[in-house]
Enzyme design. Structure first.
Site, short mmCIF file in Angstrom:
data_model
loop_
_atom_site.label_atom_id
_atom_site.label_comp_id
_atom_site.label_asym_id
_atom_site.label_seq_id
_atom_site.Cartn_x
_atom_site.Cartn_y
_atom_site.Cartn_z
N ASP A 69 0.79 -1.24 0.00
CA ASP A 69 0.00 0.00 0.00
C ASP A 69 0.82 1.29 0.00
OD1 ASP A 69 -1.47 -2.16 0.86
OD2 ASP A 69 -2.12 -1.25 2.73
N GLU A 242 -10.33 -2.78 4.39
CA GLU A 242 -9.01 -2.25 4.71
C GLU A 242 -8.91 -0.82 4.15
OE1 GLU A 242 -6.20 -6.10 4.66
OE2 GLU A 242 -6.51 -5.32 2.65
C1 FRU Z 1 -3.75 -3.72 2.68
C2 FRU Z 1 -3.08 -4.17 3.97
C3 FRU Z 1 -3.43 -3.25 5.10
C4 FRU Z 1 -2.30 -3.45 6.04
C5 FRU Z 1 -1.14 -3.64 5.11
C6 FRU Z 1 -0.09 -4.60 5.60
O1 FRU Z 1 -3.13 -4.20 1.54
O2 FRU Z 1 -3.46 -5.48 4.28
O3 FRU Z 1 -4.69 -3.50 5.67
O4 FRU Z 1 -2.10 -2.35 6.88
O5 FRU Z 1 -1.68 -4.13 3.89
O6 FRU Z 1 1.01 -4.59 4.77
#
Ligand code: FRU
Length: 506
Positions: A69, A242
């Site tokens: 992300d 998320e």
């Molecule tokens: C989304 C996610 C978030 C988390 C991160 C971990 O892709 O799963 O929810 O904070 O990636 O890398």
């Protein structure tokens, strides 16, 4: 720390038993590198001329290693800061830290030192950063304050601050600022200032519990729970929630709010996708508009996930960037020594279409700075490093076109006049699709919702991606592709098209 990590895996394992798929968090997590915020230098330096096979030429990628992300993006004093989920130690998910890149134009990027690394609270998951103009938190006027999820035994919210314009961060000794010892999923804080109620608002996603909690604070350190958004519509509750972002936008001359929310799995092509909910926010509660066409997708393609907007962007702009990948196959992406890129930055606006609030995405105008002049095209052309293909589709007639290269790899696009939609074939003819079972997609449906006698398409083609925009921006679709070399031939019987070369950013 090892114990913390395995307890975390255990907690997620329990979640899996209750019929949820958290397997991507369940992989072998390498031991975290303990350390405090900032500092770089535990990794071997890797160099690149950014010319490896498939290396994006107009999209930011770090020289090496895993990214997911984008998070914590903030603008300050002419600098666009892009932080992101990063494993400084290798090409797989794990050891999550915040990588960092800066840009003065959203086009050319410079990789900077890692700003946050795992500590005794856990890995550094996604979050956000704000510019604290009035020194509400007491770290100094214009300090950049980051709120992120510390992911250890539980997911808790932690704070770090920067007093040097976002180049280095110190973690706050009072962490966590929001403790959690019960919920398996509670993460990805996105914070913004709400002028009318004079407080900071934080959105937090609750994964498999399908909720977004809103919290409020006067000083970024002390938080109170305000409300929870849920939607009793099973079409929106198919995968874990998320990376929420509650964005204030202009709509028909007044303010309206849009909640961006990533969901995985359950996206428009399977796996990852980002929904949006237009609605109203009064400083405490977010209420989504009542309508029967949820889920609405920010992007109809498979490869735009976890996107959120920049904080503190000038002129009230809402600039969005997503992770250009999908949890269905990200870990197998056939690229090295980097792994994964971000989408082109996009400007979000809200328009009324068929009486309903509709999100539009357009590539930021700054990209014009690397654009040549449009050349009419049909057949082979000089693709350069990357390009924009613009086509006009007569909306009342079926049509088709394809992009291909000299080794015969080919991506096909089929326009269906009766459904006003475009089918994009990201199948095994496009290049390498064999590295993951779920990568090949025989037909991705992109509803164009176009009115009038003709509609435009702008398609941005890089070495390993194709981003399609209906030209009013109301439909987009983002695709990774792995052809042997960039597509440099258009076959489009009866369609007007131009190609505009885009200069590499490295
Ligand atoms: C989304 C996610 C978030 C988390 C991160 C971990 O892709 O799963 O929810 O904070 O990636 O890398």
């Amino acid at each position: 720390m090892k114990t913390t990590v395995s307890l975390f895996a255990l907690a997620l394992g329990v979640a899996c038993i209750s019929c949820v798929d958290n397997s991507r968090f369940d992989m072998d997590i390498p031991p975290v590198v303990p350390g405090n915020a900032g500092g770089n230098g535990q990794e071997k330096p890797v160099e690149s001329n950014y010319s490896e096979k498939h290396r994006p030429q107009i999209h930011y990628t770090p020289v090496a290693n895993w990214v997911n992300d984008p998070n914590g993006m903030v603008y300050l004093d002419g600098v666009w800061h892009l932080y992101y989920q990063y494993n400084p130690g290798g090409p797989d998910w794990g050891n999550l830290s915040w990588g960092h890149a800066t840009s003065s134009d959203l086009v050319h990027w410079k990789e900077e030192a890692v700003v946050l690394r795992p500590d005794n609270l856990g890995m550094v998951f996604s979050g956000s950063a704000v510019c604290d103009h009035e020194n509400s938190a007491g770290f100094g006027r214009d300090a950049i304050v980051a709120l992120y999820t510390a992911s250890g035994e539980f997911q808790q919210q932690a704070l770090a601050y920067s007093t040097d314009g976002g180049m280095t961060f110190a973690t706050y000794e009072g962490n966590p600022v929001i403790a959690n010892s019960s919920m398996p999923d509670f993460r990805d804080p996105k914070v913004f200032w709400h002028e009318e109620t004079a407080q900071w608002i934080m959105c937090l996603a609750k994964g498999w519990s399908y909720g977004v909690e809103l919290w409020g604070s006067a000083d970024l350190r002390h938080w109170d729970r305000l409300s929870e958004f849920t939607i009793p519509d099973e079409r929106c509750n198919k995968g874990q929630w998320e990376c929420p972002d509650l964005v204030r936008m202009r709509f028909n001359g007044h303010d309206k709010w849009v909640l961006l929310l990533s969901v995985n799995p359950g996206g428009p092509c399977g796996g990852s996708g980002t929904m949006y909910f237009p609605g109203e926010f009064d400083g405490t509660v977010f209420v989504a508009d009542t309508r029967d066409d949820y889920p609405l997708w920010v992007d109809h393609g498979p490869d735009n996930y976890a996107g959120v907007t920049w904080s503190n962007a000038p002129e009230g702009r809402n600039v969005f960037i997503g992770w250009m990948n999908n949890w269905n196959y990200a870990g197998a992406s056939p690229v090295s020594p980097w792994r994964s890129a971000f989408t082109l930055p996009r400007e979000l606006t809200l328009i009324e279409k068929d009486g309903l609030a509709t999100l539009c995405s357009r590539v930021v105008e700054e990209l014009d700075g690397i654009a040549g002049s449009p050349q009419p095209v049909n057949g082979s052309f000089d693709a350069g490093d990357a390009y924009k293909l613009s086509l006009v589709l007569p909306t009342g007639e079926n049509s088709r076109f394809s992009l291909s290269n000299s080794v015969g790899e080919c991506m096909e696009f089929v326009y269906n006049a009766s459904s006003r939609s475009l089918t994009v074939k990201r199948n095994s003819r496009t290049g390498n699709t064999a590295f993951a079972d779920l990568f090949s997609l025989p037909g991705v449906n992109v509803p164009l919702g176009c009115a009038g006698s003709a509609t435009g398409l702008d398609i941005y083609v890089d070495q390993s991606s194709v981003e399609v925009f209906a030209s009013d921006g109301s439909a987009t679709a983002t695709f990774l592709v792995y052809p042997t070399c960039i597509y440099d031939r258009l076959d489009a019987v009866g369609l007007e098209a131009t190609v505009t070369k885009l200069e590499r950013i490295w």
